[in-house]
Scaffold this active site. Structure first.
Site, PDB file in Angstrom:
ATOM      1  N   SER A   1       0.753  -1.375  -0.028  1.00  0.00           N
ATOM      2  CA  SER A   1      -0.121   0.079  -0.049  1.00  0.00           C
ATOM      3  C   SER A   1       0.719   1.263  -0.001  1.00  0.00           C
ATOM      4  CB  SER A   1      -0.704   0.065   1.160  1.00  0.00           C
ATOM      5  OG  SER A   1      -1.697  -1.027   1.511  1.00  0.00           O
TER       6      SER A   1
HETATM    7  N1  SAH Z   1      -0.251  -5.356   4.065  1.00  0.00           N
HETATM    8  C1  SAH Z   1       0.515  -5.617   2.869  1.00  0.00           C
HETATM    9  C2  SAH Z   1      -0.276  -5.102   1.655  1.00  0.00           C
HETATM   10  C3  SAH Z   1      -0.860  -6.340   1.014  1.00  0.00           C
HETATM   11  S1  SAH Z   1      -1.756  -6.473  -0.053  1.00  0.00           S
HETATM   12  C4  SAH Z   1       1.809  -4.839   2.847  1.00  0.00           C
HETATM   13  O1  SAH Z   1       2.131  -4.092   3.652  1.00  0.00           O
HETATM   14  O2  SAH Z   1       2.557  -5.094   1.654  1.00  0.00           O
HETATM   15  C5  SAH Z   1      -3.010  -7.484   0.227  1.00  0.00           C
HETATM   16  C6  SAH Z   1      -2.544  -8.847   0.728  1.00  0.00           C
HETATM   17  O3  SAH Z   1      -3.679  -9.465   1.166  1.00  0.00           O
HETATM   18  C7  SAH Z   1      -2.022  -9.751  -0.423  1.00  0.00           C
HETATM   19  O4  SAH Z   1      -0.905 -10.155  -0.252  1.00  0.00           O
HETATM   20  C8  SAH Z   1      -3.041 -10.746  -0.711  1.00  0.00           C
HETATM   21  O5  SAH Z   1      -2.479 -12.120  -1.069  1.00  0.00           O
HETATM   22  C9  SAH Z   1      -3.586 -10.858   0.786  1.00  0.00           C
HETATM   23  N2  SAH Z   1      -4.832 -11.535   0.615  1.00  0.00           N
HETATM   24  C10 SAH Z   1      -5.916 -11.719  -0.009  1.00  0.00           C
HETATM   25  N3  SAH Z   1      -6.845 -12.263   0.496  1.00  0.00           N
HETATM   26  C11 SAH Z   1      -6.817 -13.066   1.657  1.00  0.00           C
HETATM   27  C12 SAH Z   1      -7.006 -13.868   2.672  1.00  0.00           C
HETATM   28  N4  SAH Z   1      -8.314 -14.190   2.651  1.00  0.00           N
HETATM   29  N5  SAH Z   1      -6.315 -14.184   3.509  1.00  0.00           N
HETATM   30  C13 SAH Z   1      -5.136 -13.775   3.728  1.00  0.00           C
HETATM   31  N6  SAH Z   1      -4.226 -12.904   3.058  1.00  0.00           N
HETATM   32  C14 SAH Z   1      -5.003 -12.361   1.959  1.00  0.00           C
END
Ligand code: SAH
Length: 217
Positions: A61
């Site tokens: 993000s």
């Molecule tokens: N917080 C992260 C941003 C990640 S983007 C950072 O600082 O880089 C969102 C993430 O959520 C992705 O990696 C995606 O794979 C994960 N995601 C999506 N659905 C999910 C679920 N049901 N359980 C766990 N992770 C999930």
């Protein structure tokens, strides 16, 4: 430019400059080396005012959003937190600066592994990562003093409400696949929740049993 200088500039312009005031959040944003959470070819862009790809069609993000969501949890120190969507591990690292323990869940194993490596390399030792469908939360470790979800949900998964301590906040984007409202849900009593709409946002989808199913549109 040196990364520490770029980081200070990011904090001045994008974080303080846009209204983040919690000194503990500002300090955490100054400390965590964001460039280490993206691949080498993107490191020079790590402190820019945007999200960046981290592989597997996922993104880290934008710095402001990370700070904003963190501030919205209203942390005082000492909390046990749930972070949904580990991704690069950057958000977890920021939370780890502010709380006692962070439980972070990610559905894609390659991302979780890479995040683990980076977090170990910078000495973030208070973060546990589990590869699982994070729409179930992390029941064994509940209740949490804050829950941050970094992926957009069609509605608020019930499990998060159940796993939230009384007085704690859940910050989660809710809406369609293309556009969401960032919501803050506060558990004000055993069965009482208050909801606030914070801002418009756009996250990758929360995919899972209590999120979007792959075939949903
Ligand atoms: N917080 C992260 C941003 C990640 S983007 C950072 O600082 O880089 C969102 C993430 O959520 C992705 O990696 C995606 O794979 C994960 N995601 C999506 N659905 C999910 C679920 N049901 N359980 C766990 N992770 C999930």
């Amino acid at each position: 430019m040196e990364f520490s200088i770029a980081r200070r500039q990011m904090v001045e312009r994008q974080i303080k400059g846009r209204g983040i005031t919690d000194p503990r959040v500002i300090d955490a944003m100054l400390k965590v080396p964001r460039h280490l959470f993206v691949e080498e070819a993107l490191q020079s862009q790590a402190y820019g005012d945007y999200a960046l790809p981290i592989g597997e069609k996922q993104t880290i993000s934008q710095p402001f959003i990370v700070a904003y969501m963190t501030e919205a949890l209203r942390l005082k120190g000492g909390e046990k937190l749930l972070d949904v969507g580990t991704g690069s591990g950057y958000q977890a690292a920021v939370l780890g600066q502010l709380a006692s323990r962070v439980y972070s869940v990610e559905r894609i194993v390659s991302l979780a592994r890479r995040a683990r490596r980076v977090l170990d390399s910078i000495g973030s030792s208070n973060i546990n990562i589990k590869v699982t469908d994070g729409t179930f939360g992390w029941e064994d470790q509940a209740p949490f003093d804050g829950i941050l979800v970094a992926a957009g949900a069609p509605s608020v998964p019930e499990e998060y409400l159940k796993q939230l301590a009384i007085g704690a906040h859940l910050v989660i984007p809710v809406g369609t696949r293309g556009a969401q409202k960032l919501m803050r849900v506060t558990r004000v009593g055993a069965e009482r929740f208050e909801e606030e709409e914070l801002l418009d946002c756009r996250f990758v989808p929360l995919l899972g049993q209590h999120g979007w199913k792959n075939e949903d549109r």
